[in-house]
Design a protein around this motif. Structure first.
Motif, PDB file in Angstrom:
ATOM      1  N   MET A   1     -27.952  27.230 -63.484  1.00 24.51           N
ATOM      2  CA  MET A   1     -27.756  27.731 -64.820  1.00 24.51           C
ATOM      3  C   MET A   1     -27.782  29.255 -64.760  1.00 24.51           C
ATOM      4  N   THR A   2     -27.011  29.817 -65.634  1.00 24.70           N
ATOM      5  CA  THR A   2     -27.064  31.264 -65.768  1.00 24.70           C
ATOM      6  C   THR A   2     -27.156  31.596 -67.243  1.00 24.70           C
ATOM      7  N   PHE A   3     -27.784  32.670 -67.522  1.00 25.40           N
ATOM      8  CA  PHE A   3     -27.902  33.112 -68.911  1.00 25.40           C
ATOM      9  C   PHE A   3     -26.725  33.988 -69.311  1.00 25.40           C
ATOM     10  N   LEU A   4     -25.806  34.223 -68.394  1.00 29.71           N
ATOM     11  CA  LEU A   4     -24.676  35.105 -68.670  1.00 29.71           C
ATOM     12  C   LEU A   4     -23.426  34.337 -69.086  1.00 29.71           C
ATOM     13  N   ASP A   5     -23.575  33.107 -69.476  1.00 29.57           N
ATOM     14  CA  ASP A   5     -22.448  32.288 -69.921  1.00 29.57           C
ATOM     15  C   ASP A   5     -21.979  32.807 -71.283  1.00 29.57           C
ATOM     16  N   THR A   6     -20.794  33.376 -71.326  1.00 29.27           N
ATOM     17  CA  THR A   6     -20.298  33.987 -72.563  1.00 29.27           C
ATOM     18  C   THR A   6     -19.896  32.949 -73.604  1.00 29.27           C
ATOM     19  N   THR A  13     -24.730  38.200 -75.929  1.00 32.21           N
ATOM     20  CA  THR A  13     -24.562  38.717 -74.568  1.00 32.21           C
ATOM     21  C   THR A  13     -25.789  39.525 -74.158  1.00 32.21           C
ATOM     22  N   ALA A  14     -26.306  40.328 -75.075  1.00 32.96           N
ATOM     23  CA  ALA A  14     -27.502  41.135 -74.775  1.00 32.96           C
ATOM     24  C   ALA A  14     -28.699  40.241 -74.471  1.00 32.96           C
ATOM     25  N   ASP A  15     -28.853  39.159 -75.237  1.00 39.48           N
ATOM     26  CA  ASP A  15     -29.956  38.221 -74.979  1.00 39.48           C
ATOM     27  C   ASP A  15     -29.804  37.576 -73.608  1.00 39.48           C
ATOM     28  N   GLY A  16     -28.576  37.180 -73.279  1.00 39.82           N
ATOM     29  CA  GLY A  16     -28.318  36.568 -71.979  1.00 39.82           C
ATOM     30  C   GLY A  16     -28.610  37.521 -70.840  1.00 39.82           C
ATOM     31  N   GLU A  17     -28.219  38.775 -71.008  1.00 40.67           N
ATOM     32  CA  GLU A  17     -28.487  39.782 -69.972  1.00 40.67           C
ATOM     33  C   GLU A  17     -29.976  40.010 -69.802  1.00 40.67           C
ATOM     34  N   LEU A  18     -30.712  40.037 -70.903  1.00 37.95           N
ATOM     35  CA  LEU A  18     -32.164  40.218 -70.846  1.00 37.95           C
ATOM     36  C   LEU A  18     -32.816  39.064 -70.080  1.00 37.95           C
ATOM     37  N   MET A  19     -32.444  37.840 -70.423  1.00 39.00           N
ATOM     38  CA  MET A  19     -33.030  36.675 -69.749  1.00 39.00           C
ATOM     39  C   MET A  19     -32.616  36.619 -68.280  1.00 39.00           C
ATOM     40  N   GLN A  20     -31.371  36.988 -67.984  1.00 42.24           N
ATOM     41  CA  GLN A  20     -30.922  36.993 -66.589  1.00 42.24           C
ATOM     42  C   GLN A  20     -31.684  38.030 -65.775  1.00 42.24           C
ATOM     43  N   GLN A  21     -31.918  39.193 -66.378  1.00 39.09           N
ATOM     44  CA  GLN A  21     -32.694  40.238 -65.695  1.00 39.09           C
ATOM     45  C   GLN A  21     -34.106  39.743 -65.405  1.00 39.09           C
ATOM     46  N   ALA A  22     -34.701  39.075 -66.384  1.00 37.39           N
ATOM     47  CA  ALA A  22     -36.048  38.531 -66.195  1.00 37.39           C
ATOM     48  C   ALA A  22     -36.048  37.455 -65.109  1.00 37.39           C
ATOM     49  N   ARG A  40     -36.319  27.140 -58.961  1.00 39.45           N
ATOM     50  CA  ARG A  40     -35.601  28.140 -59.760  1.00 39.45           C
ATOM     51  C   ARG A  40     -35.240  27.570 -61.130  1.00 39.45           C
ATOM     52  N   LYS A  41     -34.893  26.291 -61.168  1.00 38.19           N
ATOM     53  CA  LYS A  41     -34.581  25.644 -62.442  1.00 38.19           C
ATOM     54  C   LYS A  41     -35.809  25.645 -63.354  1.00 38.19           C
ATOM     55  N   ILE A  42     -36.953  25.412 -62.782  1.00 39.68           N
ATOM     56  CA  ILE A  42     -38.198  25.453 -63.549  1.00 39.68           C
ATOM     57  C   ILE A  42     -38.449  26.879 -64.034  1.00 39.68           C
ATOM     58  N   LEU A  43     -38.227  27.840 -63.167  1.00 42.30           N
ATOM     59  CA  LEU A  43     -38.374  29.248 -63.521  1.00 42.30           C
ATOM     60  C   LEU A  43     -37.462  29.600 -64.697  1.00 42.30           C
ATOM     61  N   GLU A  44     -36.228  29.105 -64.678  1.00 39.30           N
ATOM     62  CA  GLU A  44     -35.290  29.352 -65.781  1.00 39.30           C
ATOM     63  C   GLU A  44     -35.847  28.837 -67.099  1.00 39.30           C
ATOM     64  N   ARG A  45     -36.468  27.679 -67.053  1.00 32.98           N
ATOM     65  CA  ARG A  45     -37.026  27.106 -68.282  1.00 32.98           C
ATOM     66  C   ARG A  45     -38.169  27.950 -68.838  1.00 32.98           C
ATOM     67  N   PHE A  46     -38.991  28.486 -67.951  1.00 35.16           N
ATOM     68  CA  PHE A  46     -40.083  29.345 -68.418  1.00 35.16           C
ATOM     69  C   PHE A  46     -39.550  30.668 -68.970  1.00 35.16           C
ATOM     70  N   ILE A  53     -40.101  32.140 -77.784  1.00 30.29           N
ATOM     71  CA  ILE A  53     -41.294  32.460 -78.576  1.00 30.29           C
ATOM     72  C   ILE A  53     -41.330  33.915 -79.016  1.00 30.29           C
ATOM     73  N   GLY A  54     -40.277  34.671 -78.687  1.00 30.02           N
ATOM     74  CA  GLY A  54     -40.149  36.008 -79.246  1.00 30.02           C
ATOM     75  C   GLY A  54     -40.300  37.165 -78.291  1.00 30.02           C
ATOM     76  N   ASN A  55     -40.548  36.896 -77.029  1.00 33.17           N
ATOM     77  CA  ASN A  55     -40.694  37.989 -76.076  1.00 33.17           C
ATOM     78  C   ASN A  55     -39.330  38.604 -75.786  1.00 33.17           C
ATOM     79  N   ARG A  56     -39.240  39.922 -75.866  1.00 32.97           N
ATOM     80  CA  ARG A  56     -37.971  40.602 -75.632  1.00 32.97           C
ATOM     81  C   ARG A  56     -38.093  41.705 -74.573  1.00 32.97           C
ATOM     82  N   ASP A  57     -39.078  41.590 -73.720  1.00 37.67           N
ATOM     83  CA  ASP A  57     -39.289  42.546 -72.637  1.00 37.67           C
ATOM     84  C   ASP A  57     -39.058  41.822 -71.322  1.00 37.67           C
ATOM     85  N   ALA A  58     -38.042  42.241 -70.569  1.00 37.22           N
ATOM     86  CA  ALA A  58     -37.662  41.533 -69.341  1.00 37.22           C
ATOM     87  C   ALA A  58     -38.807  41.455 -68.339  1.00 37.22           C
TER      88      ALA A  58
END
Length: 88
Positions: A1-6, A13-22, A40-46, A53-58
């Motif tokens: 899975m990738t968070f950069l799926d447009t 897109t900004a949210d996806g980039e933030l999650m991908q960076q994290a 890694r799949k488990i890591l993606e879920r976390f 839950i509202g965290n926006r800091d990578a």
């Protein structure tokens, strides 16, 4: 899975980039290099959970995900099943 799926209507897109960076940072910390690694799949879920839950800091999202996976590893050591399993 990738968070950069447009084509994902759930995240900008900004949210996806933030999650991908994290995710990338957390995977580097845990030395998970294979995109197909079950952990890694488990890591993606976390990462996604921290975002939901509202965290926006990578960096904070990455730390949260790393700590969660480390707790899972520690807990799994006492179990018979050596693989992370299929958790949905």
């Amino acid at each position: 899975m990738t968070f950069l799926d447009t084509d994902n209507p759930n995240y900008s897109t900004a949210d996806g980039e933030l999650m991908q960076q994290a995710l990338d940072g957390a995977a580097r910390t845990l030395k998970i290099e294979d995109d197909n690694d079950p952990e890694r799949k488990i890591l993606e879920r976390f990462v996604r959970a921290a975002f939901i839950i509202g965290n926006r800091d990578a960096e904070a999202i990455a730390r949260f995900a790393v700590n969660a996976v480390l707790v899972r590893r520690k807990t799994a050591k006492g179990r018979i099943r050596p693989t992370p399993g299929n958790y949905r």
